[in-house]
Write a protein that holds these residues in place. Sequence first.
Motif, PDB file in Angstrom:
ATOM      1  N   GLU A   3      52.616 -16.347  60.857  1.00 37.97           N
ATOM      2  CA  GLU A   3      50.844 -16.258  61.387  1.00 37.97           C
ATOM      3  C   GLU A   3      50.856 -15.609  62.746  1.00 37.97           C
ATOM      4  OE1 GLU A   3      47.834 -19.307  63.682  1.00 37.97           O
ATOM      5  OE2 GLU A   3      49.288 -20.023  62.199  1.00 37.97           O
ATOM      6  N   VAL A   4      49.701 -14.600  62.582  1.00 35.35           N
ATOM      7  CA  VAL A   4      49.753 -13.555  64.040  1.00 35.35           C
ATOM      8  C   VAL A   4      49.020 -14.584  64.876  1.00 35.35           C
ATOM      9  CG1 VAL A   4      48.297 -11.808  64.963  1.00 35.35           C
ATOM     10  CG2 VAL A   4      49.312 -11.756  62.692  1.00 35.35           C
ATOM     11  N   ASP A  27      55.060  -7.610  68.010  1.00 36.30           N
ATOM     12  CA  ASP A  27      55.028  -7.940  66.609  1.00 36.30           C
ATOM     13  C   ASP A  27      54.458  -9.227  66.400  1.00 36.30           C
ATOM     14  OD1 ASP A  27      55.875  -5.509  65.723  1.00 36.30           O
ATOM     15  OD2 ASP A  27      57.828  -6.016  65.148  1.00 36.30           O
ATOM     16  N   GLY A  28      53.434  -9.551  65.537  1.00 35.66           N
ATOM     17  CA  GLY A  28      53.236 -11.194  65.676  1.00 35.66           C
ATOM     18  C   GLY A  28      52.381 -11.530  66.508  1.00 35.66           C
ATOM     19  N   VAL A  29      51.919 -10.557  67.640  1.00 36.89           N
ATOM     20  CA  VAL A  29      50.834 -10.980  68.605  1.00 36.89           C
ATOM     21  C   VAL A  29      49.838  -9.890  68.807  1.00 36.89           C
ATOM     22  CG1 VAL A  29      50.554 -11.387  71.099  1.00 36.89           C
ATOM     23  CG2 VAL A  29      52.746 -12.471  69.931  1.00 36.89           C
ATOM     24  N   TYR A  47      36.617 -15.047  66.594  1.00 34.28           N
ATOM     25  CA  TYR A  47      38.118 -14.982  66.449  1.00 34.28           C
ATOM     26  C   TYR A  47      38.675 -16.483  67.043  1.00 34.28           C
ATOM     27  CZ  TYR A  47      38.081 -10.109  65.472  1.00 34.28           C
ATOM     28  OH  TYR A  47      37.854  -9.050  64.815  1.00 34.28           O
ATOM     29  N   PHE A  48      39.884 -17.141  66.763  1.00 35.18           N
ATOM     30  CA  PHE A  48      40.584 -18.063  67.264  1.00 35.18           C
ATOM     31  C   PHE A  48      41.491 -17.303  67.856  1.00 35.18           C
ATOM     32  CE2 PHE A  48      44.297 -20.642  67.932  1.00 35.18           C
ATOM     33  CZ  PHE A  48      43.665 -22.027  68.684  1.00 35.18           C
ATOM     34  N   PHE A  49      41.453 -17.893  69.440  1.00 39.18           N
ATOM     35  CA  PHE A  49      42.595 -17.319  70.211  1.00 39.18           C
ATOM     36  C   PHE A  49      43.588 -18.338  70.732  1.00 39.18           C
ATOM     37  CE2 PHE A  49      39.298 -14.336  70.797  1.00 39.18           C
ATOM     38  CZ  PHE A  49      39.936 -13.010  70.912  1.00 39.18           C
ATOM     39  N   GLY A 123      54.688 -21.078  72.882  1.00 36.77           N
ATOM     40  CA  GLY A 123      55.041 -20.778  71.597  1.00 36.77           C
ATOM     41  C   GLY A 123      54.724 -19.080  71.118  1.00 36.77           C
ATOM     42  N   ILE A 124      54.095 -18.521  72.065  1.00 39.74           N
ATOM     43  CA  ILE A 124      53.816 -17.019  71.534  1.00 39.74           C
ATOM     44  C   ILE A 124      55.124 -16.226  72.230  1.00 39.74           C
ATOM     45  CG2 ILE A 124      52.072 -15.368  72.034  1.00 39.74           C
ATOM     46  CD1 ILE A 124      50.252 -17.630  72.956  1.00 39.74           C
ATOM     47  N   PRO A 125      55.303 -15.477  71.026  1.00 40.80           N
ATOM     48  CA  PRO A 125      56.524 -14.805  71.158  1.00 40.80           C
ATOM     49  C   PRO A 125      56.342 -13.373  71.918  1.00 40.80           C
ATOM     50  CG  PRO A 125      55.918 -14.557  68.814  1.00 40.80           C
ATOM     51  CD  PRO A 125      54.998 -15.399  69.476  1.00 40.80           C
ATOM     52  N   VAL A 126      56.039 -13.340  73.071  1.00 40.57           N
ATOM     53  CA  VAL A 126      56.069 -11.833  73.773  1.00 40.57           C
ATOM     54  C   VAL A 126      57.267 -11.229  74.150  1.00 40.57           C
ATOM     55  CG1 VAL A 126      53.547 -12.752  74.522  1.00 40.57           C
ATOM     56  CG2 VAL A 126      55.645 -13.214  76.055  1.00 40.57           C
ATOM     57  N   GLY A 127      57.175  -9.952  74.594  1.00 41.09           N
ATOM     58  CA  GLY A 127      58.381  -9.229  74.928  1.00 41.09           C
ATOM     59  C   GLY A 127      59.160  -9.693  75.973  1.00 41.09           C
TER      60      GLY A 127
END
Length: 133
Positions: A3-4, A27-29, A47-49, A123-127
């Motif tokens: 899921e993005v 990627d994915g964000v 959108y849902f953020f 849980g957001i896969p940032v850089g």
Amino acid sequence: MEEVRRILIVDDEPTILLSLSYCLKTDGVEVITSSKIESAEEALSRYFFDLVIADIRMSGMYGIEGLELLSYIKKISPDTNVIIMTAYGSDEIKDEAMRRGAYYYYDKPVNIEHLLNKVRELGIPVGGSTKVN
């Protein structure tokens, strides 16, 4: 397929929008930016953020637009996390932001590494380790 995750950045300073977008996009964000409260509200209605990062003081007269936006977000999307930032902070503003449901509060300038860690905690896969001058 994974899921993005979606992040909205709201600030009236173009350099902040560009810098944070660069640091958070991976990627994915998906990162969406807005320099006006009205366009932020429009994006929130479409959108849902997972996360909104918002400046408190936009170019409005009273300098509390970000707090009003925080209340709006928590009303329409209670599961969206919100990080508030400001160059004009005080203990009272911080307390009010937290009372309205902010996940975290920053005084500008924001420590990017600390912000990335806070975003990862959600849980957001940032850089990785990124420096912004």
